[in-house]
Scaffold this active site. Sequence first.
Site: not given
Length: 192
Positions: A10, A12, A20, A52, A106, A108, A110, A135-136
């Site tokens: 990932d 960010d 952000g 991402t 879509c 794609c 995530k 991170d999620k």
Amino acid sequence: MAPRPAVFIDRDGTLTDEVGYVNHPKRLRMLPRSAEAIRRLNKAGIAAVVVTNQTGIARGYFSAEVLAAVNASLVAQLKEEGGHLDGVYVCPHHPTEGAPPYRMVCDCRKPKPGLLLRAASELGLDLGRSALVGDKPSDLAAAGAVGARSILVLTGYGLGEWEYRRDAFPLAPDHVAEDLLDAVEWVIEGRR
Ligand SMILES: [Mg+2]
Ligand SMILES: [Zn+2]
């Protein structure tokens, strides 16, 4: 060539600081040990592939050209430190925000696995021997959908997600790591 394993990363909060919407290359902040993590993957013969979600495109916060410039800067900064990314895959969509063509349901975004499937087909990757670091919880779910291992990092949103929201995760991580380098070391150790 036989399919090779990958570590999907990932962007960010995992490879770069969570700041952000990154609407200018100068907002991109590499996390301290990211370049070393990429170099380790390169040396181990494991593909390093960024996956991402960038809904800022669908929302109209920045253009596809700006996103391309930001990702080009990411690739260049890593290259300067001796790290090579094998691919950067982006979902620019949102199911309800903004306008077509980016407003769409879509396959794609995530937690859907479309970016991983596309990367696997284009780069020749063995998803069953791969891992995804994010991170999620949506990152973990994308990994689970293709049979890859999932690693939660405690950078970005990771610490808060893990401390306060882990009971709500659709899928528990296979491993929890301090940061990307820690995650990559866990992957490489496991292969020995
Ligand atoms: Mg993230
Ligand atoms: Zn998408």
